[in-house]
Design a protein around this motif. Structure first.
Motif, PDB file in Angstrom:
ATOM      1  N   ARG A 173      47.288 122.188  46.603  1.00 46.89           N
ATOM      2  CA  ARG A 173      46.542 120.929  46.599  1.00 46.89           C
ATOM      3  C   ARG A 173      47.509 119.765  46.789  1.00 46.89           C
ATOM      4  O   ARG A 173      48.714 119.913  46.625  1.00 46.89           O
ATOM      5  CB  ARG A 173      45.779 120.750  45.280  1.00 46.89           C
ATOM      6  N   HIS A 174      46.995 118.616  47.112  1.00 41.22           N
ATOM      7  CA  HIS A 174      47.811 117.409  47.257  1.00 41.22           C
ATOM      8  C   HIS A 174      46.906 116.195  47.336  1.00 41.22           C
ATOM      9  O   HIS A 174      45.706 116.312  47.564  1.00 41.22           O
ATOM     10  CB  HIS A 174      48.680 117.493  48.521  1.00 41.22           C
ATOM     11  N   ALA A 181      53.477 104.436  46.112  1.00 44.60           N
ATOM     12  CA  ALA A 181      53.810 105.762  45.604  1.00 44.60           C
ATOM     13  C   ALA A 181      52.735 106.299  44.663  1.00 44.60           C
ATOM     14  O   ALA A 181      52.141 105.554  43.879  1.00 44.60           O
ATOM     15  CB  ALA A 181      55.159 105.713  44.879  1.00 44.60           C
ATOM     16  N   LEU A 182      52.494 107.595  44.753  1.00 47.51           N
ATOM     17  CA  LEU A 182      51.514 108.269  43.907  1.00 47.51           C
ATOM     18  C   LEU A 182      52.214 108.930  42.722  1.00 47.51           C
ATOM     19  O   LEU A 182      53.235 109.601  42.883  1.00 47.51           O
ATOM     20  CB  LEU A 182      50.772 109.338  44.710  1.00 47.51           C
ATOM     21  N   ALA A 197      53.761 120.315  53.462  1.00 42.74           N
ATOM     22  CA  ALA A 197      53.517 120.800  54.827  1.00 42.74           C
ATOM     23  C   ALA A 197      52.019 120.860  55.130  1.00 42.74           C
ATOM     24  O   ALA A 197      51.592 120.534  56.245  1.00 42.74           O
ATOM     25  CB  ALA A 197      54.157 122.167  55.015  1.00 42.74           C
ATOM     26  N   ARG A 198      51.225 121.254  54.171  1.00 42.56           N
ATOM     27  CA  ARG A 198      49.777 121.306  54.387  1.00 42.56           C
ATOM     28  C   ARG A 198      49.223 119.912  54.659  1.00 42.56           C
ATOM     29  O   ARG A 198      48.354 119.733  55.516  1.00 42.56           O
ATOM     30  CB  ARG A 198      49.084 121.925  53.170  1.00 42.56           C
ATOM     31  N   ALA A 199      49.727 118.925  53.925  1.00 45.92           N
ATOM     32  CA  ALA A 199      49.268 117.552  54.143  1.00 45.92           C
ATOM     33  C   ALA A 199      49.602 117.086  55.556  1.00 45.92           C
ATOM     34  O   ALA A 199      48.772 116.461  56.231  1.00 45.92           O
ATOM     35  CB  ALA A 199      49.901 116.626  53.105  1.00 45.92           C
ATOM     36  N   VAL A 200      50.809 117.386  56.006  1.00 47.84           N
ATOM     37  CA  VAL A 200      51.230 116.976  57.345  1.00 47.84           C
ATOM     38  C   VAL A 200      50.416 117.697  58.412  1.00 47.84           C
ATOM     39  O   VAL A 200      49.949 117.073  59.388  1.00 47.84           O
ATOM     40  CB  VAL A 200      52.734 117.237  57.546  1.00 47.84           C
ATOM     41  N   LEU A 201      50.220 118.999  58.251  1.00 48.17           N
ATOM     42  CA  LEU A 201      49.439 119.746  59.255  1.00 48.17           C
ATOM     43  C   LEU A 201      47.980 119.310  59.266  1.00 48.17           C
ATOM     44  O   LEU A 201      47.342 119.305  60.332  1.00 48.17           O
ATOM     45  CB  LEU A 201      49.567 121.245  59.013  1.00 48.17           C
ATOM     46  N   VAL A 216      52.601 111.388  50.056  1.00 48.36           N
ATOM     47  CA  VAL A 216      51.951 112.641  49.645  1.00 48.36           C
ATOM     48  C   VAL A 216      52.522 113.069  48.305  1.00 48.36           C
ATOM     49  O   VAL A 216      53.739 113.121  48.132  1.00 48.36           O
ATOM     50  CB  VAL A 216      52.189 113.748  50.696  1.00 48.36           C
ATOM     51  N   ALA A 217      51.654 113.380  47.363  1.00 46.67           N
ATOM     52  CA  ALA A 217      52.090 113.834  46.044  1.00 46.67           C
ATOM     53  C   ALA A 217      50.914 114.547  45.367  1.00 46.67           C
ATOM     54  O   ALA A 217      49.801 114.572  45.893  1.00 46.67           O
ATOM     55  CB  ALA A 217      52.576 112.674  45.179  1.00 46.67           C
ATOM     56  N   TYR A 218      51.175 115.094  44.190  1.00 43.54           N
ATOM     57  CA  TYR A 218      50.087 115.707  43.411  1.00 43.54           C
ATOM     58  C   TYR A 218      49.303 114.624  42.670  1.00 43.54           C
ATOM     59  O   TYR A 218      49.818 113.535  42.430  1.00 43.54           O
ATOM     60  CB  TYR A 218      50.655 116.710  42.401  1.00 43.54           C
TER      61      TYR A 218
END
Length: 218
Positions: A173-174, A181-182, A197-201, A216-218
């Motif tokens: 998850r993300h 900033a998160l 990587a999932r966020a970027v893809l 991107v962060a949790y």
């Protein structure tokens, strides 16, 4: 399912680059990774090209998406902006999309505040090489923000805890934010390589942000 894309990753054997290559292949994309060093653990399905992406004039080939995951370290310090400016020109000419792995310090603590690299002093325990790299990433972001062409670009800043030394856990998850900033409810800012990587893809397959910085962060 999104259409298969030809993706070229510069710095494709580093921490971020290898995670991106692995996720892209899992999703069925055609992936070429360019790096000076051979991968310690090659990803099946990735075509590896040996070249110095910071110094060499890289052929983009048929790439539809160009990912920059370069680190200006050691003898390459001071070269990132020059290399990425050249890449911006080549990507624009090719009609491809440019996605750059950014830095956490390029984000803001709150809306309207200076970016962290511009408004804060790094604590003395932070290695000078890390500070130099952070400043170079900010130079690159400033160049993108000042660009007045039709270049399709995205600058993706990971969380503060994001590196081979702090690999984190693959949580599946993300969250995606803008240039602020998160942090989680405990004040922690972290993301693992696979989740980054999932966020970027996701952005590559279904673009939700263009000509922008995201975090991107949790």
């Amino acid at each position: 399912m999104s259409a298969t894309k030809n993706i070229l990753i510069l710095g494709g054997t580093g921490y971020a680059g290898s995670a991106l290559a692995r996720e892209a292949v899992l999703r069925g994309h055609s992936v070429t990774a360019v790096s000076r060093s051979a991968p310690a653990a090659p990803v099946d399905g990735v075509q590896y090209v040996s070249a110095d992406a910071l110094a060499d004039d890289i052929d983009l080939g048929a790439a539809q998406v160009v990912i920059g995951a370069l680190s200006p370290r050691a003898e390459n310090a001071g070269t990132l902006l020059k290399s990425y400016r050249r890449l911006m020109d080549k990507t624009r000419a090719a009609g491809a999309r440019l996605v750059l792995v950014g830095g956490f310090s390029c984000l803001r603590r709150e809306a309207g505040a200076p970016r962290m690299i511009e408004g804060e002093s790094f604590p003395p325990e932070v290695p000078e090489a890390v500070v130099v790299e952070a400043k170079e990433n900010m130079d690159v972001l400033n160049a993108l923000l000042a660009d007045v062409s039709d270049l399709d670009w995205l600058f993706v800043s990971p969380a503060m805890e994001f590196s081979a030394w702090m690999p984190g856990e693959d949580l599946g998850r993300h969250r995606v934010g803008g240039d602020v900033a998160l942090f989680d409810e405990n004040g922690r800012s972290a993301i693992s390589g696979p989740d980054y990587a999932r966020a970027v893809l996701d952005e590559i397959e279904t673009p939700a942000h263009r000509r922008a910085q995201i975090g991107v962060a949790y």
